[in-house]
Design a protein around this motif. Structure first.
Motif, PDB file in Angstrom:
ATOM      1  N   ASP A  80      60.116  61.782  -5.959  1.00 16.39           N
ATOM      2  CA  ASP A  80      59.790  61.038  -7.172  1.00 16.39           C
ATOM      3  C   ASP A  80      59.856  59.526  -6.970  1.00 16.39           C
ATOM      4  O   ASP A  80      59.362  58.763  -7.811  1.00 16.39           O
ATOM      5  N   LEU A  81      60.434  59.057  -5.869  1.00 18.80           N
ATOM      6  CA  LEU A  81      60.517  57.631  -5.581  1.00 18.80           C
ATOM      7  C   LEU A  81      59.268  57.159  -4.854  1.00 18.80           C
ATOM      8  O   LEU A  81      58.503  57.957  -4.307  1.00 18.80           O
ATOM      9  N   THR A  82      59.083  55.852  -4.849  1.00 14.14           N
ATOM     10  CA  THR A  82      57.977  55.297  -4.075  1.00 14.14           C
ATOM     11  C   THR A  82      58.269  55.460  -2.592  1.00 14.14           C
ATOM     12  O   THR A  82      59.437  55.551  -2.179  1.00 14.14           O
ATOM     13  N   PRO A  83      57.242  55.502  -1.752  1.00  5.60           N
ATOM     14  CA  PRO A  83      57.493  55.677  -0.311  1.00  5.60           C
ATOM     15  C   PRO A  83      58.414  54.608   0.272  1.00  5.60           C
ATOM     16  O   PRO A  83      59.277  54.909   1.096  1.00  5.60           O
ATOM     17  N   ALA A  84      58.238  53.363  -0.135  1.00  9.02           N
ATOM     18  CA  ALA A  84      59.086  52.293   0.396  1.00  9.02           C
ATOM     19  C   ALA A  84      60.538  52.503  -0.015  1.00  9.02           C
ATOM     20  O   ALA A  84      61.468  52.331   0.800  1.00  9.02           O
ATOM     21  N   ASP A  85      60.782  52.891  -1.271  1.00 10.39           N
ATOM     22  CA  ASP A  85      62.153  53.134  -1.727  1.00 10.39           C
ATOM     23  C   ASP A  85      62.759  54.349  -1.024  1.00 10.39           C
ATOM     24  O   ASP A  85      63.960  54.374  -0.727  1.00 10.39           O
ATOM     25  N   THR A  86      61.937  55.352  -0.792  1.00 11.35           N
ATOM     26  CA  THR A  86      62.432  56.530  -0.077  1.00 11.35           C
ATOM     27  C   THR A  86      62.866  56.171   1.340  1.00 11.35           C
ATOM     28  O   THR A  86      63.906  56.637   1.839  1.00 11.35           O
ATOM     29  N   ALA A  87      62.094  55.319   1.994  1.00 11.76           N
ATOM     30  CA  ALA A  87      62.463  54.892   3.341  1.00 11.76           C
ATOM     31  C   ALA A  87      63.768  54.107   3.339  1.00 11.76           C
ATOM     32  O   ALA A  87      64.651  54.326   4.189  1.00 11.76           O
ATOM     33  N   VAL A  88      63.911  53.202   2.381  1.00  7.57           N
ATOM     34  CA  VAL A  88      65.148  52.423   2.292  1.00  7.57           C
ATOM     35  C   VAL A  88      66.336  53.334   2.006  1.00  7.57           C
ATOM     36  O   VAL A  88      67.425  53.164   2.568  1.00  7.57           O
ATOM     37  N   LEU A  89      66.146  54.324   1.138  1.00  9.71           N
ATOM     38  CA  LEU A  89      67.227  55.254   0.829  1.00  9.71           C
ATOM     39  C   LEU A  89      67.624  56.060   2.071  1.00  9.71           C
ATOM     40  O   LEU A  89      68.804  56.313   2.296  1.00  9.71           O
ATOM     41  N   ALA A  90      66.646  56.436   2.884  1.00 11.13           N
ATOM     42  CA  ALA A  90      66.938  57.248   4.065  1.00 11.13           C
ATOM     43  C   ALA A  90      67.774  56.496   5.085  1.00 11.13           C
ATOM     44  O   ALA A  90      68.649  57.080   5.741  1.00 11.13           O
ATOM     45  N   ILE A  91      67.517  55.195   5.224  1.00 13.28           N
ATOM     46  CA  ILE A  91      68.243  54.438   6.247  1.00 13.28           C
ATOM     47  C   ILE A  91      69.558  53.876   5.728  1.00 13.28           C
ATOM     48  O   ILE A  91      70.340  53.341   6.510  1.00 13.28           O
ATOM     49  N   ASN A 116      65.049  42.484   2.659  1.00 16.63           N
ATOM     50  CA  ASN A 116      65.691  42.519   3.963  1.00 16.63           C
ATOM     51  C   ASN A 116      64.964  41.631   4.965  1.00 16.63           C
ATOM     52  O   ASN A 116      65.591  40.910   5.758  1.00 16.63           O
ATOM     53  N   SER A 117      63.637  41.676   4.927  1.00 17.87           N
ATOM     54  CA  SER A 117      62.867  40.828   5.836  1.00 17.87           C
ATOM     55  C   SER A 117      63.084  39.352   5.520  1.00 17.87           C
ATOM     56  O   SER A 117      63.196  38.519   6.435  1.00 17.87           O
ATOM     57  N   ALA A 118      63.153  39.008   4.238  1.00 17.69           N
ATOM     58  CA  ALA A 118      63.375  37.609   3.870  1.00 17.69           C
ATOM     59  C   ALA A 118      64.752  37.130   4.324  1.00 17.69           C
ATOM     60  O   ALA A 118      64.900  35.999   4.832  1.00 17.69           O
ATOM     61  N   VAL A 119      65.761  37.964   4.152  1.00 21.25           N
ATOM     62  CA  VAL A 119      67.100  37.591   4.621  1.00 21.25           C
ATOM     63  C   VAL A 119      67.105  37.432   6.132  1.00 21.25           C
ATOM     64  O   VAL A 119      67.731  36.504   6.672  1.00 21.25           O
ATOM     65  N   ARG A 120      66.409  38.296   6.824  1.00 15.95           N
ATOM     66  CA  ARG A 120      66.380  38.204   8.280  1.00 15.95           C
ATOM     67  C   ARG A 120      65.745  36.890   8.725  1.00 15.95           C
ATOM     68  O   ARG A 120      66.244  36.232   9.654  1.00 15.95           O
ATOM     69  N   PRO A 136      77.891  30.167   6.197  1.00 18.94           N
ATOM     70  CA  PRO A 136      77.709  29.500   4.903  1.00 18.94           C
ATOM     71  C   PRO A 136      77.323  28.021   5.023  1.00 18.94           C
ATOM     72  O   PRO A 136      76.620  27.492   4.150  1.00 18.94           O
ATOM     73  N   ALA A 137      77.746  27.366   6.082  1.00 25.14           N
ATOM     74  CA  ALA A 137      77.432  25.940   6.222  1.00 25.14           C
ATOM     75  C   ALA A 137      76.008  25.699   6.682  1.00 25.14           C
ATOM     76  O   ALA A 137      75.492  24.574   6.530  1.00 25.14           O
ATOM     77  N   TYR A 138      75.355  26.724   7.241  1.00 27.48           N
ATOM     78  CA  TYR A 138      74.012  26.532   7.796  1.00 27.48           C
ATOM     79  C   TYR A 138      72.948  27.364   7.076  1.00 27.48           C
ATOM     80  O   TYR A 138      71.760  27.237   7.375  1.00 27.48           O
ATOM     81  N   TYR A 139      73.343  28.211   6.140  1.00 23.85           N
ATOM     82  CA  TYR A 139      72.384  29.134   5.526  1.00 23.85           C
ATOM     83  C   TYR A 139      71.606  28.429   4.415  1.00 23.85           C
ATOM     84  O   TYR A 139      72.177  27.745   3.570  1.00 23.85           O
ATOM     85  N   GLN A 140      70.299  28.657   4.443  1.00 25.80           N
ATOM     86  CA  GLN A 140      69.414  28.140   3.399  1.00 25.80           C
ATOM     87  C   GLN A 140      68.473  29.263   2.980  1.00 25.80           C
ATOM     88  O   GLN A 140      67.684  29.748   3.792  1.00 25.80           O
ATOM     89  N   ALA A 141      68.563  29.669   1.724  1.00 24.07           N
ATOM     90  CA  ALA A 141      67.744  30.776   1.223  1.00 24.07           C
ATOM     91  C   ALA A 141      66.339  30.278   0.907  1.00 24.07           C
ATOM     92  O   ALA A 141      66.168  29.296   0.174  1.00 24.07           O
ATOM     93  N   THR A 142      65.354  30.956   1.464  1.00 23.11           N
ATOM     94  CA  THR A 142      63.952  30.611   1.199  1.00 23.11           C
ATOM     95  C   THR A 142      63.183  31.770   0.586  1.00 23.11           C
ATOM     96  O   THR A 142      62.043  31.581   0.167  1.00 23.11           O
ATOM     97  N   GLY A 143      63.774  32.954   0.532  1.00 21.52           N
ATOM     98  CA  GLY A 143      63.076  34.120   0.014  1.00 21.52           C
ATOM     99  C   GLY A 143      63.396  34.372  -1.444  1.00 21.52           C
ATOM    100  O   GLY A 143      64.237  33.710  -2.068  1.00 21.52           O
ATOM    101  N   ASP A 144      62.740  35.372  -1.990  1.00 21.18           N
ATOM    102  CA  ASP A 144      62.909  35.729  -3.391  1.00 21.18           C
ATOM    103  C   ASP A 144      63.998  36.800  -3.496  1.00 21.18           C
ATOM    104  O   ASP A 144      63.724  37.999  -3.614  1.00 21.18           O
ATOM    105  N   TYR A 145      65.250  36.372  -3.431  1.00 19.28           N
ATOM    106  CA  TYR A 145      66.384  37.285  -3.544  1.00 19.28           C
ATOM    107  C   TYR A 145      67.590  36.480  -4.004  1.00 19.28           C
ATOM    108  O   TYR A 145      67.593  35.248  -3.970  1.00 19.28           O
TER     109      TYR A 145
END
Length: 795
Positions: free
Chosen positions: A510-521, A631-635, A664-673
């Motif tokens: 019943d989940l989307t394929p992408a959500d199912t993959a994330v749930l599996a891992i 996850n890709s944006a954080v990476r 924490p002193a060097y991290y800069q968030a650029t993604g939508d999260y």
């Protein structure tokens, strides 16, 4: 009395009067039964009276056999003094007494350490264990006079031992299956716990049956010292484990201790005991007398051995045929696996209490096997690598235990006389220097680390495969077999991963394929999907190259099927890094082949893709240009943070495992999260091996690790140039691991680094041939030979 009746009974068998021996053997049992019945009728049945009735039966049996000895059926041989005969008899009987005592003497120990209830359980299991002694004991009684008379030689003894082992294994299987039914039916439901004791005893008893047969052959050829030493060591192991396991696990612990003791005896008998003895002399019992009364020149009995100690050179004390059977790795490794499987079954079937017993006994079995069986440690090490990436093995095989296993393998090579496989000096210096620099830098920068372990200590555990695997895995047939074990374990793990991921896909439709993959891992208790995918890629690299070189249609078909399973395992691992690594590896493999093969491979892959589940296709789509997830944006942000750390500390980096503290002193968030949901203390790495090394060790560490990688690539390339198929497998594995390292730290996982090291070390950079190296040394005269089969003289 038991010693006397045993010796007299063996003499009767040697005279060919087996019926007389059988009839005399029934006397003690009949007398004991009659005495017990009479005492019971007279209402005077006590333990003392039962013992006296048994003693009366033994005395009567000894009297019958003594009377039978007055009738001669052969001419008298050389007279032997009572002292000589008594010395030989005691030495021959002592191991049997210890073997019997390893079962019987457990009773008072169990009473002291675990109480009467445990004694009751053990007493119920004891007759079953003693019944397993009947077959090897009977065979040994018949073998002894047959060997001394020359009717049974070394080849026949080996065949008899194999037959006894097979018969004992079948008997043990029947006993194991019948015990859960018969024990409660005969003794009652309260005694059902004795079934576990029986199961714990059976593996060691099965292995002991084979060793007991060979013990009779060695005793008949007057080679009692190996038997005595093996028995004493086995008894010591039994007593030690008995004291450790019985207080906590009662009768089951005692049964496991017995099984481990018998296993040690069987392994020592099979491995061979090397002593400083010139065994060329003949035992007085075997010297016929001449007419003048003087001893004739000694003729060695069948299978008589010559062993010599010469400085650091030792020769085994077993004849060639017995050695070929007992030293055959397949039989001994299979025997060890049977024992481990037996105690492992207890862990799965009977809860945590027995699982600790199984773990202790299993650990003892593994250590003893690795120390005493040639190359067994390497095979266990290869099997532990895929096991470490399973759901069960993730907590079972820690970096410390893996390093301990490598040390045991190293010690096993020394014990076996194989020596340490020293690498080339330049490679050793580069590796040791690089690891020492990173450890020193980590110790200077900080000493807070993972799981209460200092950074520099955890670094040494991570780099242990770099330092130890070259010492235990020289290129050759043993390493090739170890890689086969590694690949088989990876295939089994791939099947398990496919089944687990497939079940999740089916339940979460019943989940989307992408959500199912994330749930599996992200399922709780599952292994790291990136590490599992990289493992499958490296195993596929080995089998992909072996497939074309496999001999025979069946072998090639099996290898190709294993490659397909591993490819599906990569797909079901849901690791995008493994997807790219697999593609890169296949492209490199196809580039070295004909265009027709590359087209066929591509067509097969294209036909397979539409059949994969939607969750796997969604993971592929995220690589090919789909919208990046959180996850890709954080990476990506972690990568940029690592580069900023390198800019601030270019020479030496921020120190190994100090990435999270500086992040924490060097991290800069650029993604939508949402940054607030990030757990910075858990982000120990940059999710890119190259950037991790760059940021945590600086340019100095990059140069050192780059030099180590260059040495591995050079080794693989030289092996390819000289036509070694393992060279291409090493190159493919390095490419696959390198691509996986772009998106994770798979090579910072010690089992995966160890797997890559095994694959690289299997490549032989120097061609083996008669023109290289000195000529082989001639075989010395002291090599064990069969006296009955002299070696032919060269013309």
């Amino acid at each position: 009395m038991t010693l006397l009746t045993t010796l007299l009974g063996t003499a009767e068998i040697g005279r060919g009067r087996v019926r007389t021996y059988n009839l005399a053997s029934t006397v003690p049992a009949a007398c004991h039964l009659v005495g017990v019945c009479g005492l019971f009728a007279a209402r005077s049945l006590t333990p003392t009276s039962c013992f006296l009735s048994a003693l009366a039966g033994q005395l009567l049996c000894a009297g019958v056999l003594l009377i039978a000895t007055t009738t001669r059926v052969h001419d008298d041989g050389e007279r032997v003094s009572a002292r000589t005969f008594g010395s030989f008899a005691l030495k021959a009987y002592l191991p049997n007494l210890i073997h019997y005592g390893m079962l019987r003497l457990d009773v008072p120990v169990i009473q002291l350490l675990a109480g009467a209830t445990a004694v009751a359980m053990y007493a119920v299991a004891l007759p079953v264990a003693e019944a397993m002694f009947l077959l090897p004991t009977a065979v040994a009684l018949v073998m002894f006079p047959a060997v001394t008379s020359g009717a049974v030689d070394a080849r026949a003894a080996a065949r008899i031992a194999r037959t006894v082992f097979a018969a004992a294994a079948v008997s043990a299987a029947l006993v194991a299956a019948a015990a859960p039914v018969l024990i409660p039916a005969v003794y009652g439901r309260p005694y059902s716990g004795a079934v576990q004791v029986i199961w714990a005893m059976l593996p060691g008893l099965v292995l002991f049956s084979m060793g007991r047969s060979l013990q009779a052959y060695l005793a008949a050829t007057d080679l009692l010292r190996p038997v005595i030493v093996a028995t004493v060591i086995a008894g010591m192991v039994n007593v030690a484990l008995l004291g450790v396991l019985t207080p906590h696990y009662a009768a089951v612990g005692a049964g496991a201790a017995d099984s481990a003791g018998y296993l040690v005896f069987a392994v020592l008998i099979g491995r061979g005991v090397r002593w400083g003895v010139r065994a060329g002399g003949q035992h007085p019992l075997a010297r016929p007398a001449t007419e003048s009364g003087q001893s004739a020149p000694a003729r060695r009995p069948v299978g008589r051995l010559v062993a010599k100690w010469g400085g650091d050179r030792r020769q085994a004390v077993y004849p060639r045929y017995v050695g070929s059977m007992m030293f055959r790795r397949t039989h001994l490794v299979a025997a060890g696996l049977v024992t481990a499987a037996g105690v492992g079954y207890l862990a799965m079937a009977y809860g945590p209490a027995v699982s600790l017993v199984s773990a202790a006994v299993g650990l003892a079995v593994v250590v003893v096997a690795c120390l005493l069986i040639p190359d067994a440690g390497l095979y266990v090490f290869a099997a532990a690598i895929p096991l470490s990436q399973s759901d069960i093995g993730t907590s079972l095989i820690s970096p410390r235990r893996l390093a301990a296993l490598m040390l045991v393998c190293l010690l096993g090579r020394v014990v076996a006389g194989a020596g340490i496989a020293w690498p080339k000096l330049i490679g050793a210096l580069i590796t040791i220097g690089t690891v020492a620099y990173m450890a020193a830098a980590s110790a200077v920068v900080g000493d807070t680390g993972l799981q209460e372990t200092g950074n520099w200590q955890y670094l040494l555990l991570t780099c242990a495969p770099l330092l130890l695997v070259p010492l235990i895995a020289p290129p050759g047939p043993a390493l090739d077999r170890a890689l086969t074990v590694f690949c088989c374990g990876s295939v089994i793990l791939a099947v398990i991963e496919i089944a687990q991921a497939g079940s999740i896909f089916a339940m979460k439709a019943d989940l989307t394929p992408a959500d199912t993959a994330v749930l599996a891992i992200t399922q709780e208790g599952t292994a790291n999907h990136n590490a599992v995918g990289a493992l499958f890629v490296m195993a596929a690299a080995v089998l992909l190259r072996r497939c074309s070189a496999a001999r025979g249609r069946l072998a090639r078909l099996a290898t190709a099927a294993a490659v397909v399973v591993l490819a599906l395992g990569v797909a079901y691992s849901l690791s995008r890094a493994a997807y790219l690594a697999g593609i890169a590896m296949i492209v490199l493999y196809a580039a070295r082949r004909s265009l027709r093969g590359a087209l066929a491979l591509g067509a097969g892959a294209a036909c397979t893709l539409p059949l994969l589940p939607a969750a796997i296709a969604a993971r592929f789509d995220s690589i090919l240009g789909g919208a990046p997830d959180a996850n890709s944006a954080v990476r990506l942000d972690l990568w940029s943070s690592a580069l900023r750390m390198f800019e601030a500390h270019p020479a030496f980096g921020v120190g190994y495992l100090n990435f999270a503290a500086q992040l924490p002193a060097y991290y800069q968030a650029t993604g939508d999260y949402e940054v607030m949901f990030l757990q910075f203390p858990l982000l120990e790495f940059a999710h890119n091996t190259y950037l991790t090394v760059l940021s945590q060790t600086g340019l100095v560490g990059v140069l050192g690790i780059g030099a180590v990688a260059l040495l591995g690539a050079r080794r693989a390339w030289r092996a390819i140039r000289f036509g070694d198929p393992a060279g291409e497998a090493a190159l493919l594995a390095m490419v696959g691991a390198g691509v996986c390292s772009l998106f994770g730290e798979v090579l910072l996982v010690p089992p995966l680094l160890a797997a890559l090291m095994l694959i690289i070390l299997a490549a032989k950079p120097v061609p083996a041939g008669p023109s290289r190296g000195p000529a082989p040394a001639p075989v010395p005269e002291s090599v064990p030979v069969l006296a009955s089969a002299p070696a032919p003289v060269a013309p």
